[in-house]
Each structure stands twice: as structure tokens, then as C-alpha cells.
Design a protein around this motif. Structure first.
Motif, PDB file in Angstrom:
ATOM      1  N   MET A  47       0.984  -1.298  -0.207  1.00 13.42           N
ATOM      2  CA  MET A  47       0.114  -0.259  -0.272  1.00 13.42           C
ATOM      3  C   MET A  47       1.224   1.423   0.394  1.00 13.42           C
ATOM      4  O   MET A  47       1.166   1.552   0.813  1.00 13.42           O
ATOM      5  CB  MET A  47      -0.730   0.281   1.324  1.00 13.42           C
ATOM      6  N   VAL A  48       0.849   2.152  -0.702  1.00  3.62           N
ATOM      7  CA  VAL A  48       0.911   3.476  -0.982  1.00  3.62           C
ATOM      8  C   VAL A  48       0.631   4.455  -1.216  1.00  3.62           C
ATOM      9  O   VAL A  48      -0.987   4.338  -1.501  1.00  3.62           O
ATOM     10  CB  VAL A  48       2.010   3.865  -2.257  1.00  3.62           C
ATOM     11  N   THR A  49       0.854   6.033  -0.619  1.00  2.20           N
ATOM     12  CA  THR A  49       0.190   7.323  -1.359  1.00  2.20           C
ATOM     13  C   THR A  49       0.406   7.484  -1.764  1.00  2.20           C
ATOM     14  O   THR A  49       1.736   8.270  -1.695  1.00  2.20           O
ATOM     15  CB  THR A  49       0.288   8.170  -0.102  1.00  2.20           C
ATOM     16  N   ILE A  50      -0.844   7.940  -2.641  1.00  2.00           N
ATOM     17  CA  ILE A  50       0.172   8.620  -4.401  1.00  2.00           C
ATOM     18  C   ILE A  50      -0.703  10.138  -4.045  1.00  2.00           C
ATOM     19  O   ILE A  50      -2.177  10.514  -2.995  1.00  2.00           O
ATOM     20  CB  ILE A  50      -0.774   7.925  -5.596  1.00  2.00           C
ATOM     21  N   ASP A  51       0.391  11.622  -3.953  1.00  2.00           N
ATOM     22  CA  ASP A  51      -0.516  12.245  -4.176  1.00  2.00           C
ATOM     23  C   ASP A  51      -0.874  13.362  -5.291  1.00  2.00           C
ATOM     24  O   ASP A  51      -0.372  13.142  -6.518  1.00  2.00           O
ATOM     25  CB  ASP A  51       1.146  13.139  -4.179  1.00  2.00           C
ATOM     26  N   THR A  70      -2.905   0.405  -3.092  1.00  2.00           N
ATOM     27  CA  THR A  70      -2.950  -1.163  -3.332  1.00  2.00           C
ATOM     28  C   THR A  70      -2.255  -1.771  -3.642  1.00  2.00           C
ATOM     29  O   THR A  70      -3.205  -1.437  -5.018  1.00  2.00           O
ATOM     30  CB  THR A  70      -2.950  -2.144  -2.185  1.00  2.00           C
ATOM     31  N   LEU A  71      -1.175  -1.431  -3.965  1.00  2.00           N
ATOM     32  CA  LEU A  71      -0.638  -2.010  -5.899  1.00  2.00           C
ATOM     33  C   LEU A  71      -0.679  -3.535  -5.381  1.00  2.00           C
ATOM     34  O   LEU A  71       0.446  -4.280  -4.847  1.00  2.00           O
ATOM     35  CB  LEU A  71       0.821  -1.100  -5.893  1.00  2.00           C
ATOM     36  N   LEU A  72      -1.182  -4.073  -6.199  1.00  2.00           N
ATOM     37  CA  LEU A  72      -1.026  -5.550  -6.582  1.00  2.00           C
ATOM     38  C   LEU A  72      -0.340  -6.320  -7.944  1.00  2.00           C
ATOM     39  O   LEU A  72      -0.376  -6.115  -8.799  1.00  2.00           O
ATOM     40  CB  LEU A  72      -1.845  -6.660  -6.629  1.00  2.00           C
ATOM     41  N   VAL A 203     -12.356  -0.641  -6.481  1.00  2.00           N
ATOM     42  CA  VAL A 203     -12.733   0.364  -5.252  1.00  2.00           C
ATOM     43  C   VAL A 203     -12.880  -0.384  -3.848  1.00  2.00           C
ATOM     44  O   VAL A 203     -13.293  -1.080  -3.915  1.00  2.00           O
ATOM     45  CB  VAL A 203     -14.113   0.803  -5.772  1.00  2.00           C
ATOM     46  N   GLY A 204     -11.796   0.639  -3.443  1.00  2.00           N
ATOM     47  CA  GLY A 204     -11.654   0.550  -1.764  1.00  2.00           C
ATOM     48  C   GLY A 204     -12.139   0.508  -0.170  1.00  2.00           C
ATOM     49  O   GLY A 204     -13.523   0.952  -0.714  1.00  2.00           O
ATOM     50  N   TYR A 205     -12.221   0.450   0.564  1.00  2.00           N
ATOM     51  CA  TYR A 205     -13.626   0.707   1.720  1.00  2.00           C
ATOM     52  C   TYR A 205     -12.979   1.434   3.244  1.00  2.00           C
ATOM     53  O   TYR A 205     -11.472   1.330   2.793  1.00  2.00           O
ATOM     54  CB  TYR A 205     -14.366  -0.385   1.901  1.00  2.00           C
ATOM     55  N   GLY A 206     -13.658   1.621   3.612  1.00  2.85           N
ATOM     56  CA  GLY A 206     -13.249   2.273   5.425  1.00  2.85           C
ATOM     57  C   GLY A 206     -12.206   3.418   5.193  1.00  2.85           C
ATOM     58  O   GLY A 206     -11.968   3.027   6.550  1.00  2.85           O
ATOM     59  N   ARG A 207     -12.206   4.089   4.156  1.00  2.00           N
ATOM     60  CA  ARG A 207     -11.998   5.618   4.756  1.00  2.00           C
ATOM     61  C   ARG A 207     -12.665   6.349   3.628  1.00  2.00           C
ATOM     62  O   ARG A 207     -12.507   7.157   2.488  1.00  2.00           O
ATOM     63  CB  ARG A 207     -10.950   5.967   4.272  1.00  2.00           C
ATOM     64  N   PRO A 208     -13.668   7.607   4.363  1.00  3.55           N
ATOM     65  CA  PRO A 208     -14.484   8.856   3.618  1.00  3.55           C
ATOM     66  C   PRO A 208     -13.826   9.085   2.511  1.00  3.55           C
ATOM     67  O   PRO A 208     -12.235   9.527   2.970  1.00  3.55           O
ATOM     68  CB  PRO A 208     -14.721   9.249   4.201  1.00  3.55           C
ATOM     69  N   GLN A 209     -14.055   8.897   1.120  1.00  2.00           N
ATOM     70  CA  GLN A 209     -13.204  10.148   0.387  1.00  2.00           C
ATOM     71  C   GLN A 209     -12.831  11.904   0.890  1.00  2.00           C
ATOM     72  O   GLN A 209     -13.898  12.630   1.172  1.00  2.00           O
ATOM     73  CB  GLN A 209     -14.318  10.386  -0.833  1.00  2.00           C
ATOM     74  N   GLY A 210     -12.147  11.721   0.558  1.00  2.00           N
ATOM     75  CA  GLY A 210     -11.293  13.362   0.746  1.00  2.00           C
ATOM     76  C   GLY A 210     -11.192  13.345   2.308  1.00  2.00           C
ATOM     77  O   GLY A 210     -10.211  14.550   2.559  1.00  2.00           O
ATOM     78  N   GLN A 211     -10.330  12.544   3.075  1.00  2.00           N
ATOM     79  CA  GLN A 211     -10.197  12.606   4.060  1.00  2.00           C
ATOM     80  C   GLN A 211      -8.406  11.896   3.542  1.00  2.00           C
ATOM     81  O   GLN A 211      -8.236  10.242   2.911  1.00  2.00           O
ATOM     82  CB  GLN A 211     -10.086  11.402   5.095  1.00  2.00           C
ATOM     83  N   THR A 212      -7.035  12.386   3.672  1.00  2.00           N
ATOM     84  CA  THR A 212      -6.140  11.788   3.340  1.00  2.00           C
ATOM     85  C   THR A 212      -5.642  11.324   4.245  1.00  2.00           C
ATOM     86  O   THR A 212      -6.095  10.596   5.319  1.00  2.00           O
ATOM     87  CB  THR A 212      -5.142  13.347   3.192  1.00  2.00           C
ATOM     88  N   GLY A 213      -4.544  10.620   3.710  1.00  2.00           N
ATOM     89  CA  GLY A 213      -4.245   9.566   4.328  1.00  2.00           C
ATOM     90  C   GLY A 213      -2.624   9.571   4.574  1.00  2.00           C
ATOM     91  O   GLY A 213      -1.964   9.761   3.538  1.00  2.00           O
ATOM     92  N   ALA A 214      -1.549   8.650   5.610  1.00  2.00           N
ATOM     93  CA  ALA A 214       0.186   8.392   6.201  1.00  2.00           C
ATOM     94  C   ALA A 214      -0.253   7.298   5.126  1.00  2.00           C
ATOM     95  O   ALA A 214      -0.501   6.040   4.402  1.00  2.00           O
ATOM     96  CB  ALA A 214      -0.198   8.368   6.913  1.00  2.00           C
ATOM     97  N   ARG A 215       0.969   7.305   4.749  1.00  2.01           N
ATOM     98  CA  ARG A 215       1.909   6.438   3.604  1.00  2.01           C
ATOM     99  C   ARG A 215       2.019   4.965   4.550  1.00  2.01           C
ATOM    100  O   ARG A 215       3.006   5.248   5.794  1.00  2.01           O
ATOM    101  CB  ARG A 215       3.070   6.546   3.279  1.00  2.01           C
ATOM    102  N   ASP A 216       1.848   3.963   4.274  1.00  2.00           N
ATOM    103  CA  ASP A 216       1.877   2.714   4.975  1.00  2.00           C
ATOM    104  C   ASP A 216       3.220   1.877   4.207  1.00  2.00           C
ATOM    105  O   ASP A 216       2.899   1.883   2.843  1.00  2.00           O
ATOM    106  CB  ASP A 216       0.849   1.700   4.814  1.00  2.00           C
ATOM    107  N   GLY A 217       2.898   1.107   4.450  1.00  2.00           N
ATOM    108  CA  GLY A 217       3.922  -0.068   4.151  1.00  2.00           C
ATOM    109  C   GLY A 217       3.898  -0.814   3.666  1.00  2.00           C
ATOM    110  O   GLY A 217       3.240  -1.386   3.483  1.00  2.00           O
ATOM    111  N   ILE A 218       4.753  -2.384   4.011  1.00  2.00           N
ATOM    112  CA  ILE A 218       3.948  -3.874   3.105  1.00  2.00           C
ATOM    113  C   ILE A 218       2.998  -4.064   3.278  1.00  2.00           C
ATOM    114  O   ILE A 218       2.749  -4.173   4.823  1.00  2.00           O
ATOM    115  CB  ILE A 218       5.269  -4.778   3.086  1.00  2.00           C
ATOM    116  N   VAL A 219       1.634  -4.636   2.483  1.00  2.00           N
ATOM    117  CA  VAL A 219       0.585  -5.272   2.781  1.00  2.00           C
ATOM    118  C   VAL A 219       1.073  -6.991   2.957  1.00  2.00           C
ATOM    119  O   VAL A 219       0.743  -7.628   4.205  1.00  2.00           O
ATOM    120  CB  VAL A 219      -0.699  -4.666   1.984  1.00  2.00           C
ATOM    121  N   ALA A 220       1.866  -7.265   1.370  1.00  2.00           N
ATOM    122  CA  ALA A 220       1.761  -8.539   1.698  1.00  2.00           C
ATOM    123  C   ALA A 220       3.097  -8.757   0.339  1.00  2.00           C
ATOM    124  O   ALA A 220       3.052  -7.931  -0.465  1.00  2.00           O
ATOM    125  CB  ALA A 220       0.710  -8.965   1.085  1.00  2.00           C
ATOM    126  N   GLN A 221       3.410  -9.710   1.060  1.00  2.00           N
ATOM    127  CA  GLN A 221       4.369  -9.985  -0.457  1.00  2.00           C
ATOM    128  C   GLN A 221       4.836 -11.907  -0.175  1.00  2.00           C
ATOM    129  O   GLN A 221       5.097 -12.408   1.005  1.00  2.00           O
ATOM    130  CB  GLN A 221       6.124  -9.627   0.164  1.00  2.00           C
TER     131      GLN A 221
END
Length: 227
Positions: A47-51, A70-72, A203-221
Motif C-alpha cells: 500500500m502506498v500513498t499517491i499525491d 494498494t498495488l498488486l 474500489v476500496g473501503y473503510g475511509r471516506p473520500q476526502g480524508q487524506t492518509g499517511a504512507r503505509d508499508g508492506i501489505v503482503a509479499q
């Protein structure tokens, strides 16, 4: 874990150009010079944050400055299955592709047109393709100039960069994240039907559109590195 979108990528190109190593460097931030070929499907995700400011049409973003994506990435030994049903199925359901060659092996560059033709024959016409000249750390052994790679990309409407899975040069911010930014732009331009699962976008879930998110690390590999 919440995210705005999940983008499915594929990586294509000759064997031993470093497709698995690019994936491992992105998901796990490490290089593993194992020379076993990738057989069957291998995948990793992060998972990454795209500016959103990297996009051309900021007004279309409705005030959202960041997207959590999330980039798969999925790959296999496509050299043995190009043109077969497995290749068609995986390619058809991808939003982005990394077309990889080895700058030290001329033949891997010469085969790009064939890989591109196969991918475009079966893929969504709006799939974003990034051409990557891998092994930039071995420029002293270069067999393909950067200008040649750039010209091939320009002639075929591709994004382009040179990268190194060994040193991580251009792997994260350029190869994966820049491609994701282009996919986001295509979504804003209504080039994708995100309700269609064959678009390679969920399309994702769990965060309302308009709310910014912080950069996350590895989800799975999962999987090992190849040449």
C-alpha cells in the motif's frame, strides 16, 4: 486496512530481465540475486500513498490531495505461456503493466515489440504501460542506450525509465508509483469502468473520500526473486 483503490499490475518481458527482483525490491525493499526462474504465478502487494497533485486535472480531485492505493503486482514465466489462455486471462484483468528489458542484453530489447503486441491484443485498451530498462547499475556493460529505450517508449505511447532492482534506483517512486498516478488520472478522465472487475481496479473501503492518509508499508509479499 483501508484503501481507496487496488490496482492490479502485471510484469512482462523475457526471462531473467529482473521482473521478480523489481517486485521484491518494491514490496520488501531488498535484493535477492537468486537465479531460479519464476514458474507459475508469483505476486506481491504494497500500500502506498499517491499525491494527487501529480495529476494534471486537480479540479477533478474534489479536494482530495492523497489516495491510498494498494498495488498488486503479478507475474510468471510468461516466456513459456505468451499467447496462451493464462497470459490472456492475466493480461485482460490488469490496470497497469511493467514491460521490462535488461539494458545489458540486446535481445531482451529486441523482443519488446512482440511482448507489447501480445499485451495490447488481450488487455484493456486503457491499460497504463511503463517500459523499464532494468539493471541500470550495470551501465558499463550496456548494450541498449537510454535514448533507444526512450524512443521505443515514445513511438509506442509508453512511460519510460531505467531502473535497478539491485540498488532500488527508480523502483518505488518512479516505476510503481508513477504508473499508479497515471492510472488515477485515467480514472478521473473516466477511461476506466471501475465497476467492471476486468478493469484491474477495485474500489476500496473503510475511509471516506476526502480524508487524506499517511504512507503505509508492506501489505503482503510472496515469492522469491529471479534473475
Amino acid at each position: 486496512m483501508s484503501y481507496d483503490y487496488l490496482f492490479k499490475y502485471i510484469t512482462i518481458g523475457d526471462t531473467c530481465v529482473g521482473k521478480s527482483c523489481l517486485l521484491l525490491q518494491f514490496t520488501d525493499k531488498r535484493f535477492q540475486p537468486v537465479h531460479d526462474l519464476t514458474i507459475g504465478v508469483e505476486f506481491g502487494a504494497r500500500m502506498v500513498t499517491i499525491d494527487a497533485r501529480m495529476l494534471l486535472d486537480q479540479q477533478a480531485m474534489n479536494g482530495v490531495l492523497e489516495y491510498r492505493v494498494t498495488l498488486l503486482a503479478i507475474l510468471d514465466d510468461f516466456a513459456s505461456c505468451a499467447g496462451q489462455e493464462s497470459f490472456r486471462t492475466i493480461t485482460r484483468g490488469a490496470a497497469g503493466a511493467l514491460l521490462v528489458y535488461d539494458i545489458t542484453r540486446r535481445e531482451t530489447f529486441n523482443h519488446l515489440a512482440s511482448w507489447l503486441e501480445d499485451a495490447r491484443q488481450h488487455a484493456n485498451p486503457n491499460m497504463t504501460i511503463m517500459l523499464i530498462g532494468n539493471k541500470a547499475d550495470l551501465s558499463h556493460r550496456r548494450a541498449v542506450s537510454k535514448e533507444e529505450g526512450g524512443q521505443f517508449a515514445k513511438d509506442n505511447g509508453l512511460l519510460f525509465l531505467e531502473a535497478s532492482a539491485r540498488t532500488a534506483q527508480n523502483v518505488e517512486e518512479r516505476a510503481f508509483v508513477k504508473t499508479a498516478g497515471k492510472i488515477l488520472q485515467n480514472i478521473q478522465d473516466s477511461l476506466f469502468d471501475v465497476s467492471n472487475e476486468t478493469s484491474g481496479i477495485k474500489v476500496g473501503y473503510g475511509r471516506p473520500q476526502g480524508q487524506t492518509g499517511a504512507r503505509d508499508g508492506i501489505v503482503a509479499q510472496r515469492g522469491a526473486c529471479c534473475c
